[in-house]
Design a protein around this motif. Structure first.
Motif, PDB file in Angstrom:
ATOM      1  N   TYR A 161      15.628   9.265 -10.624  1.00 26.52           N
ATOM      2  CA  TYR A 161      15.395   8.736 -11.966  1.00 26.52           C
ATOM      3  C   TYR A 161      16.656   8.920 -12.815  1.00 26.52           C
ATOM      4  O   TYR A 161      17.097   7.995 -13.510  1.00 26.52           O
ATOM      5  CB  TYR A 161      14.199   9.435 -12.623  1.00 26.52           C
ATOM      6  CG  TYR A 161      13.889   8.890 -13.998  1.00 26.52           C
ATOM      7  CD1 TYR A 161      13.242   7.658 -14.147  1.00 26.52           C
ATOM      8  CD2 TYR A 161      14.260   9.580 -15.151  1.00 26.52           C
ATOM      9  CE1 TYR A 161      12.971   7.139 -15.399  1.00 26.52           C
ATOM     10  CE2 TYR A 161      13.982   9.064 -16.410  1.00 26.52           C
ATOM     11  CZ  TYR A 161      13.339   7.841 -16.532  1.00 26.52           C
ATOM     12  OH  TYR A 161      13.087   7.321 -17.784  1.00 26.52           O
ATOM     13  N   TRP A 162      17.249  10.102 -12.734  1.00 26.43           N
ATOM     14  CA  TRP A 162      18.474  10.354 -13.505  1.00 26.43           C
ATOM     15  C   TRP A 162      19.585   9.395 -13.071  1.00 26.43           C
ATOM     16  O   TRP A 162      20.351   8.909 -13.895  1.00 26.43           O
ATOM     17  CB  TRP A 162      18.924  11.809 -13.306  1.00 26.43           C
ATOM     18  CG  TRP A 162      18.141  12.791 -14.128  1.00 26.43           C
ATOM     19  CD1 TRP A 162      17.522  12.544 -15.308  1.00 26.43           C
ATOM     20  CD2 TRP A 162      17.892  14.175 -13.820  1.00 26.43           C
ATOM     21  NE1 TRP A 162      16.908  13.694 -15.767  1.00 26.43           N
ATOM     22  CE2 TRP A 162      17.121  14.712 -14.882  1.00 26.43           C
ATOM     23  CE3 TRP A 162      18.253  15.015 -12.771  1.00 26.43           C
ATOM     24  CZ2 TRP A 162      16.701  16.045 -14.914  1.00 26.43           C
ATOM     25  CZ3 TRP A 162      17.836  16.341 -12.806  1.00 26.43           C
ATOM     26  CH2 TRP A 162      17.061  16.850 -13.861  1.00 26.43           C
ATOM     27  N   GLN A 208      18.921   5.913 -14.513  1.00 22.60           N
ATOM     28  CA  GLN A 208      19.193   5.919 -15.948  1.00 22.60           C
ATOM     29  C   GLN A 208      20.702   5.922 -16.214  1.00 22.60           C
ATOM     30  O   GLN A 208      21.178   5.191 -17.080  1.00 22.60           O
ATOM     31  CB  GLN A 208      18.554   7.149 -16.603  1.00 22.60           C
ATOM     32  CG  GLN A 208      17.047   7.111 -16.620  1.00 22.60           C
ATOM     33  CD  GLN A 208      16.510   6.029 -17.555  1.00 22.60           C
ATOM     34  OE1 GLN A 208      16.831   5.991 -18.731  1.00 22.60           O
ATOM     35  NE2 GLN A 208      15.718   5.120 -17.012  1.00 22.60           N
ATOM     36  N   PRO A 259      12.531  12.620  -6.737  1.00 18.60           N
ATOM     37  CA  PRO A 259      12.152  11.663  -7.793  1.00 18.60           C
ATOM     38  C   PRO A 259      12.905  11.898  -9.098  1.00 18.60           C
ATOM     39  O   PRO A 259      13.337  10.960  -9.763  1.00 18.60           O
ATOM     40  CB  PRO A 259      10.646  11.932  -7.985  1.00 18.60           C
ATOM     41  CG  PRO A 259      10.186  12.549  -6.718  1.00 18.60           C
ATOM     42  CD  PRO A 259      11.355  13.328  -6.188  1.00 18.60           C
ATOM     43  N   ARG A 260      13.078  13.173  -9.443  1.00 15.45           N
ATOM     44  CA  ARG A 260      13.803  13.560 -10.646  1.00 15.45           C
ATOM     45  C   ARG A 260      15.250  13.075 -10.586  1.00 15.45           C
ATOM     46  O   ARG A 260      15.749  12.438 -11.506  1.00 15.45           O
ATOM     47  CB  ARG A 260      13.789  15.085 -10.668  1.00 15.45           C
ATOM     48  CG  ARG A 260      13.863  15.750 -11.974  1.00 15.45           C
ATOM     49  CD  ARG A 260      13.679  17.254 -11.805  1.00 15.45           C
ATOM     50  NE  ARG A 260      12.293  17.651 -11.494  1.00 15.45           N
ATOM     51  CZ  ARG A 260      11.894  18.928 -11.381  1.00 15.45           C
ATOM     52  NH1 ARG A 260      12.759  19.908 -11.555  1.00 15.45           N
ATOM     53  NH2 ARG A 260      10.637  19.213 -11.112  1.00 15.45           N
TER      54      ARG A 260
END
Lengths: 119, 517
Positions: free
Chosen positions: B381-382, B385, B377-378
């Motif tokens: 997300y990056w 973005q 998930p991390r």
């Protein structure tokens, strides 16, 4: 225990407070938000108001996270050296009992990171 | 003095005896303790240095002959690799970042190992270990030199390699390997031998060199692969020395056991923390993976190391207690480390990136209990973005561990959602640690670790700006000044791989080499 040495072994610590030009270090971590890989280290004057850190400094540190804008500071839980602790936003670091190299963390109930993954 | 002339042709054993121990003498007009001033203060008791078994009967003349032969072969291959533009055959330009990490983080340690073994090779009262340490000292400087020579070819073409020695003493993450070795060489000669000769060379070296060398082989980097192989026969000798040292010390006196056990506990942990960099290299930085960090740890430590400690049990040595913590970290270490470099990609001398989808699937398969739940998930997300032009660069400096100097990125053993915080009050000051093991190391020798040169604190003290910088001047940009102090060029050496000069150049040059453009 002491260092085994051939003679007296005593040296001044490298990070004593007088080396930080009037500032003291404060470490701040946001629980369950490991998108920020580690707690932050920040230098502040001891007379700085705690509330000014929350409103003036933390947005620059943590604002990238979508959860940050949703924080209700009245509900945040604070910890100092891992133990529950209540800061007074209107008082200074020193008045809040925060010394050089103290570590504080905050928990924001209901906000658990990207997709609830503690990220 | 009577001179006894040896026979003209000596047998191997005889020659070894004459050319090593035969060159030693008993001092007559100086006291032995003045000649070897560091031999006793660590508390290790040695009663008879002649009981030292020489693990390899190598004499200097044979040593030069073997090493010269290896050098000739090595440099022939390195030259051929450079002349044929071998760098364009690597799998992907992202691979080059492992080379940058190796040159800035590991090669300077080879040089420090050279100095460390030269030092203990002078200080041991026994002729046998002195000779063995002398040869290892020479090996280590050879390794430093061959690595620098082999990798200098990449410096002609790619960024981030130009100031590896300068960076090693200054850049924040390089303080981790640097302080590890500084800790070892400032210890006494016996602790150095357990730290580097045994714990690092014997227990952990396979986890450093096998991943880099096989990583190089899998990714078409013949230069790195060749120096790895050239060092291999030396490494076998170093491992034998490390093992002989520990057996010799333990056989000499029962009082030595608790001291040695504490050093093994300390240095296995210190070495493992340095290997955090290797873990992320294996799982994230090699375009063509060899094996996962977790698999490597299971094979090289849990299986091979387990057998070693079983063997040492007859001396009373136990497997280091940190092994339990490490087992709990193996599903998380590389992900947490890469996340840290992704955070601070603006201050690193190599490029970082979010793994491709197929790479994430590989990670999920290798780490079924952790990757999808905590780390995907991390990373996703990056990636989202970054696609919107908001690539994450963390600009606030992290809190560091006082002992290992790594940012406090490690989580509680058994709970990957909580950062592990430990602290100690010592002489009116506060000290913070990433783990129980780093805390214990500090508590045993606080006088040593209160002197840690922690990069983050040094920056805040104003010690990491170029000379003449005025931090009070209007518009002062601390990050820019720190990067100048590192000799790291913003926009070239750092930031994301996507859009980097390395990426563009590699694509262009490979295109010219393989297509008619």
């Amino acid at each position: 225990m002491a260092v085994a040495a051939i003679t007296q072994y005593e040296f001044a610590p490298l990070d004593s407070v007088e080396k930080f030009h009037g500032n003291q270090l404060l470490y701040i971590g946001w629980e369950d938000h490991l998108l920020f890989c580690a707690p932050f280290a920040l230098p502040f004057p001891p007379a700085m108001r705690f509330g000014d850190i929350v409103t003036g400094v933390l947005p620059g540190c943590f604002g990238y996270h979508p959860d940050f804008a949703r924080i209700d500071w009245a509900k945040a839980e604070w910890f100092k050296s891992g133990k529950p602790w209540q800061p007074d936003f209107g008082k200074s670091l020193a008045e809040n009992g925060l010394g050089h190299k103290d570590v504080i963390r905050f928990r924001t109930p209901g906000l658990n990171g990207i997709a609830g993954s503690s990220s | 003095m009577d001179m006894h002339a040896p026979k003209k042709k000596l047998g191997l054993k005889e020659k070894y005896q004459v050319m090593t121990r035969g060159l030693d003498w008993e001092p007559s007009y100086q006291k032995k303790e003045d000649i070897y001033p560091y031999a006793t203060y660590e508390g290790i008791k040695i009663h008879d240095w002649d009981k030292w078994e020489d693990p390899f009967r190598l004499t200097m003349d044979a040593y030069w002959k073997y090493q010269a032969e290896k050098e000739r072969k090595l440099y022939a291959i390195i030259d051929a690799y450079a002349q044929s533009n071998g760098h364009l055959n690597v799998t992907d330009a992202r691979y080059l970042n492992t080379v940058k990490l190796f040159l800035t983080g590991v090669s300077p340690l080879e040089y420090m190992a050279h100095r460390g073994f030269a030092h203990v090779g002078r200080q041991f009262p026994g002729a046998g270990p002195r000779v063995a340490c002398l040869m290892q000292s020479l090996d280590e400087i050879r390794h430093a030199q061959t690595q620098i020579h082999a990798l200098s070819n990449y410096n002609k073409h790619y960024n981030g390699l130009h100031e590896f020695r300068h960076m090693h003493d200054r850049v924040w993450y390089l303080s981790v390997p640097k302080s590890f070795f500084d800790d070892a060489i400032t210890a006494g000669p016996f602790e150095f031998m357990i730290a580097i000769g045994f714990s690092f060379e014997y227990v952990l070296t396979n986890l450093l060199f096998v991943p880099f060398v096989s990583g190089a082989a899998y990714n078409g980097d013949m230069g790195t692969m060749t120096f790895g192989f050239s060092a291999q026969s030396d490494e076998a000798r170093h491992m034998t020395l490390g093992l002989e040292v520990i057996k010799f010390i333990l056989e000499q006196d029962p009082d030595n056991l608790p001291i040695v056990q504490r050093w093994i506990d300390k240095w296995t942990w210190r070495g493992y923390r340095v290997l955090t960099l290797v873990a992320m290299m294996m799982d994230y930085m090699l375009p063509k993976r060899t094996m996962s960090w977790k698999e490597a740890w299971e094979v090289y430590f849990e299986e091979n190391g387990g057998a070693l400690f079983k063997d040492l049990a007859r001396y009373g040595i136990k497997i280091p207690k940190c092994a339990e913590t490490i087992a709990l970290e193996k599903d998380h270490l590389s992900h947490q480390a890469w996340g840290t470099f992704y955070n601070y990609g603006a201050a690193a001398a190599f490029h970082t990136w979010v793994p491709e989808k197929d790479e994430m699937d590989w990670l999920a398969a290798k780490y079924p209990d952790s990757f999808d739940k905590y780390y995907r998930p991390r990373l996703e997300y990056w990636r989202e973005q970054a696609a919107q032009g908001k690539r994450f660069y963390n600009k606030t400096l992290p809190m560091l561990c006082q002992t290992c100097q790594i940012p406090m990125l490690f989580t509680e053993p058994g709970d990957p959602t909580k950062i592990c915080y430990r602290e100690v009050d010592y002489k009116g000051g506060k000290y913070h640690f990433c783990s129980d093991h780093c805390k214990e190391i500090f508590e045993h020798e606080p006088e040593k670790y209160v002197q840690s040169w922690l990069p983050v604190h040094q920056i805040y003290q104003g010690n990491c700006f170029p000379e003449g910088t005025d931090p009070t001047a209007e518009g002062f940009d601390p990050l820019a000044a720190v990067l100048q102090y590192y000799h790291l060029e913003f926009g070239r050496d750092n930031l994301d791989f996507e859009g980097s000069e390395d990426q563009k150049n590699f694509e262009t040059w490979r295109g010219q080499a393989t297509k008619n453009v």
